[in-house]
Design a protein around this motif. Structure first.
Motif, mmCIF file in Angstrom:
data_model
loop_
_atom_site.group_PDB
_atom_site.id
_atom_site.type_symbol
_atom_site.label_atom_id
_atom_site.label_comp_id
_atom_site.label_asym_id
_atom_site.label_seq_id
_atom_site.Cartn_x
_atom_site.Cartn_y
_atom_site.Cartn_z
ATOM 1 N N GLU A 127 12.942 -14.283 90.933
ATOM 2 C CA GLU A 127 14.036 -14.811 90.129
ATOM 3 C C GLU A 127 15.279 -13.953 90.372
ATOM 4 O O GLU A 127 15.210 -12.736 90.382
ATOM 5 C CB GLU A 127 13.654 -14.804 88.652
ATOM 6 C CG GLU A 127 14.590 -15.619 87.817
ATOM 7 C CD GLU A 127 13.983 -16.065 86.498
ATOM 8 O OE1 GLU A 127 14.725 -16.680 85.737
ATOM 9 O OE2 GLU A 127 12.802 -15.797 86.242
ATOM 10 N N GLY A 128 16.409 -14.609 90.586
ATOM 11 C CA GLY A 128 17.662 -13.908 90.839
ATOM 12 C C GLY A 128 18.332 -14.445 92.097
ATOM 13 O O GLY A 128 17.927 -15.478 92.638
ATOM 14 N N CYS A 129 19.359 -13.747 92.559
ATOM 15 C CA CYS A 129 20.135 -14.184 93.721
ATOM 16 C C CYS A 129 20.085 -13.151 94.838
ATOM 17 O O CYS A 129 19.996 -11.952 94.583
ATOM 18 C CB CYS A 129 21.601 -14.399 93.330
ATOM 19 S SG CYS A 129 21.846 -15.726 92.149
ATOM 20 N N GLN A 130 20.156 -13.656 96.060
ATOM 21 C CA GLN A 130 20.208 -12.790 97.227
ATOM 22 C C GLN A 130 21.245 -13.363 98.183
ATOM 23 O O GLN A 130 21.230 -14.555 98.485
ATOM 24 C CB GLN A 130 18.844 -12.727 97.910
ATOM 25 C CG GLN A 130 18.835 -11.845 99.129
ATOM 26 C CD GLN A 130 17.469 -11.814 99.803
ATOM 27 O OE1 GLN A 130 16.581 -12.590 99.477
ATOM 28 N NE2 GLN A 130 17.304 -10.926 100.757
ATOM 29 N N LEU A 131 22.144 -12.514 98.657
ATOM 30 C CA LEU A 131 23.184 -12.932 99.583
ATOM 31 C C LEU A 131 22.766 -12.544 100.993
ATOM 32 O O LEU A 131 22.440 -11.381 101.264
ATOM 33 C CB LEU A 131 24.522 -12.265 99.226
ATOM 34 C CG LEU A 131 25.729 -12.711 100.036
ATOM 35 C CD1 LEU A 131 26.061 -14.178 99.760
ATOM 36 C CD2 LEU A 131 26.928 -11.838 99.723
ATOM 37 N N VAL A 132 22.746 -13.522 101.897
ATOM 38 C CA VAL A 132 22.385 -13.296 103.296
ATOM 39 C C VAL A 132 23.624 -13.566 104.134
ATOM 40 O O VAL A 132 24.267 -14.602 103.985
ATOM 41 C CB VAL A 132 21.226 -14.231 103.729
ATOM 42 C CG1 VAL A 132 20.875 -14.016 105.187
ATOM 43 C CG2 VAL A 132 20.017 -14.031 102.834
ATOM 44 N N GLU A 133 23.955 -12.637 105.021
ATOM 45 C CA GLU A 133 25.159 -12.758 105.837
ATOM 46 C C GLU A 133 24.791 -12.881 107.309
ATOM 47 O O GLU A 133 23.909 -12.166 107.792
ATOM 48 C CB GLU A 133 26.043 -11.523 105.624
ATOM 49 C CG GLU A 133 27.450 -11.695 106.136
ATOM 50 C CD GLU A 133 28.367 -10.584 105.646
ATOM 51 O OE1 GLU A 133 28.792 -9.783 106.498
ATOM 52 O OE2 GLU A 133 28.636 -10.518 104.431
ATOM 53 N N SER A 149 13.799 -19.911 86.633
ATOM 54 C CA SER A 149 12.566 -20.564 86.181
ATOM 55 C C SER A 149 12.683 -21.298 84.841
ATOM 56 O O SER A 149 11.670 -21.597 84.229
ATOM 57 C CB SER A 149 11.445 -19.530 86.100
ATOM 58 O OG SER A 149 11.792 -18.507 85.193
ATOM 59 N N ASP A 150 13.868 -21.600 84.397
ATOM 60 C CA ASP A 150 14.060 -22.375 83.169
ATOM 61 C C ASP A 150 14.508 -23.787 83.527
ATOM 62 O O ASP A 150 15.149 -23.996 84.557
ATOM 63 C CB ASP A 150 15.118 -21.731 82.269
ATOM 64 C CG ASP A 150 14.681 -20.382 81.737
ATOM 65 O OD1 ASP A 150 13.482 -20.223 81.457
ATOM 66 O OD2 ASP A 150 15.540 -19.494 81.609
ATOM 67 N N ASP A 151 14.201 -24.750 82.665
ATOM 68 C CA ASP A 151 14.654 -26.116 82.909
ATOM 69 C C ASP A 151 16.170 -26.152 83.067
ATOM 70 O O ASP A 151 16.910 -25.554 82.276
ATOM 71 C CB ASP A 151 14.253 -27.033 81.749
ATOM 72 C CG ASP A 151 12.785 -27.427 81.808
ATOM 73 O OD1 ASP A 151 12.210 -27.434 82.919
ATOM 74 O OD2 ASP A 151 12.213 -27.744 80.753
ATOM 75 N N ARG A 152 16.624 -26.837 84.112
ATOM 76 C CA ARG A 152 18.049 -27.073 84.414
ATOM 77 C C ARG A 152 18.863 -25.785 84.552
ATOM 78 O O ARG A 152 20.065 -25.764 84.303
ATOM 79 C CB ARG A 152 18.673 -27.967 83.341
ATOM 80 C CG ARG A 152 17.980 -29.300 83.210
ATOM 81 C CD ARG A 152 18.613 -30.134 82.140
ATOM 82 N NE ARG A 152 17.803 -31.318 81.894
ATOM 83 C CZ ARG A 152 18.232 -32.360 81.221
ATOM 84 N NH1 ARG A 152 19.438 -32.390 80.729
ATOM 85 N NH2 ARG A 152 17.442 -33.382 81.030
ATOM 86 N N CYS A 153 18.222 -24.722 84.955
ATOM 87 C CA CYS A 153 18.916 -23.430 85.051
ATOM 88 C C CYS A 153 19.828 -23.345 86.267
ATOM 89 O O CYS A 153 20.669 -22.453 86.337
ATOM 90 C CB CYS A 153 17.900 -22.278 85.084
ATOM 91 S SG CYS A 153 16.709 -22.398 86.441
ATOM 92 N N ASN A 154 19.694 -24.257 87.221
ATOM 93 C CA ASN A 154 20.534 -24.196 88.414
ATOM 94 C C ASN A 154 21.804 -25.032 88.274
ATOM 95 O O ASN A 154 22.420 -25.402 89.253
ATOM 96 C CB ASN A 154 19.741 -24.626 89.649
ATOM 97 C CG ASN A 154 19.274 -26.067 89.585
ATOM 98 O OD1 ASN A 154 19.187 -26.665 88.515
ATOM 99 N ND2 ASN A 154 18.947 -26.625 90.725
ATOM 100 N N GLY A 155 22.229 -25.251 87.054
ATOM 101 C CA GLY A 155 23.412 -26.058 86.820
ATOM 102 C C GLY A 155 24.684 -25.265 86.599
ATOM 103 O O GLY A 155 25.761 -25.833 86.502
ATOM 104 N N ARG A 156 24.583 -23.973 86.521
ATOM 105 C CA ARG A 156 25.771 -23.159 86.263
ATOM 106 C C ARG A 156 26.629 -23.049 87.512
ATOM 107 O O ARG A 156 26.125 -23.087 88.625
ATOM 108 C CB ARG A 156 25.347 -21.760 85.808
ATOM 109 C CG ARG A 156 24.572 -21.801 84.515
ATOM 110 C CD ARG A 156 24.061 -20.413 84.164
ATOM 111 N NE ARG A 156 23.015 -20.531 83.177
ATOM 112 C CZ ARG A 156 21.723 -20.669 83.456
ATOM 113 N NH1 ARG A 156 21.324 -20.679 84.700
ATOM 114 N NH2 ARG A 156 20.836 -20.783 82.506
ATOM 115 N N LEU A 157 27.938 -22.874 87.306
ATOM 116 C CA LEU A 157 28.816 -22.669 88.443
ATOM 117 C C LEU A 157 28.446 -21.391 89.186
ATOM 118 O O LEU A 157 28.426 -21.335 90.399
ATOM 119 C CB LEU A 157 30.268 -22.568 87.966
ATOM 120 C CG LEU A 157 31.172 -23.756 88.199
ATOM 121 C CD1 LEU A 157 30.495 -25.072 88.198
ATOM 122 C CD2 LEU A 157 32.422 -23.698 87.439
ATOM 123 N N GLY A 163 17.300 -14.543 81.015
ATOM 124 C CA GLY A 163 16.165 -13.900 80.379
ATOM 125 C C GLY A 163 14.923 -14.747 80.462
ATOM 126 O O GLY A 163 13.824 -14.279 80.309
ATOM 127 N N GLY A 164 15.072 -16.023 80.743
ATOM 128 C CA GLY A 164 13.940 -16.898 80.965
ATOM 129 C C GLY A 164 13.169 -17.229 79.709
ATOM 130 O O GLY A 164 13.516 -16.854 78.603
#
Length: 186
Positions: A127-133, A149-157, A163-164
């Protein structure tokens, strides 16, 4: 008749407290799967996709038409592609979908013969973000992969960990204990 009191706390409250905590701390069964937003860099018609249409992320507004249920995933994904052009212009595009966590293959067993089996790997992504260049000498491309891992959690800008579900369960448990102790103190 009221319950017998010991030390100011009702016996019924003392008996109910462990059961309540157990119920709050058990993992919540997802049933059909997590709900995620799905969109891509351009529209894909229902006819071409053979299911529901996929709408472009450029017009994403969090509407329910973007919501899909992911039966073969326990996480949502948001990918942001960033392209730095030589003239200084930056092009950014985003996709949202169910995280890829399953593998389907054929297995032979004497009782069933050849049959399809799908395995879901719940720990395939952190869970979290990773930047690949990536750099090819002329241009730089970056891709930010975010998993949640929460419902509709990928909707943020911009992806932020909330916290899940575990944090929600712990907060609910703490609130329930506080309420029970306040009631018992009366």
């Amino acid at each position: 008749m009221s319950p017998r009191r010991e030390g100011g706390v009702g016996v019924a409250v003392l008996l109910a407290l462990p059961l309540l905590l157990l119920l709050l701390l058990l993992p919540i069964a997802r049933g059909a799967g997590i709900q995620c937003y799905r969109c891509t860099y351009k529209s894909i018609s229902a006819r071409r996709n053979r299911t529901d249409p996929i709408f472009p992320c450029a017009s994403f507004d969090g509407h329910s038409k973007y919501v899909v249920t992911c039966p073969k995933s326990t996480m949502c994904e948001m990918k942001t592609f960033i392209l730095d052009l030589p003239n200084g212009e930056i092009i950014t595009t985003t996709t949202r979908d169910c995280a890829h966590q399953s593998v389907t293959y054929r297995r032979f067993t004497p009782s069933k013969g050849w049959h399809e089996v799908t395995d879901i790997f719940e720990d395939a992504h952190a869970e979290g973000c990773q930047l690949v260049e990536h750099t090819d000498g002329i241009k730089v491309t970056r891709t930010e992969h975010c998993f949640c891992s929460d419902d509709r959690c990928n909707g943020r800008l911009r992806y932020e960990l909330t916290g899940g579900a575990d944090a929600v369960r712990w907060s609910a448990a703490a609130a329930a204990v506080s309420a029970l102790l306040l009631l018992a103190a009366r």
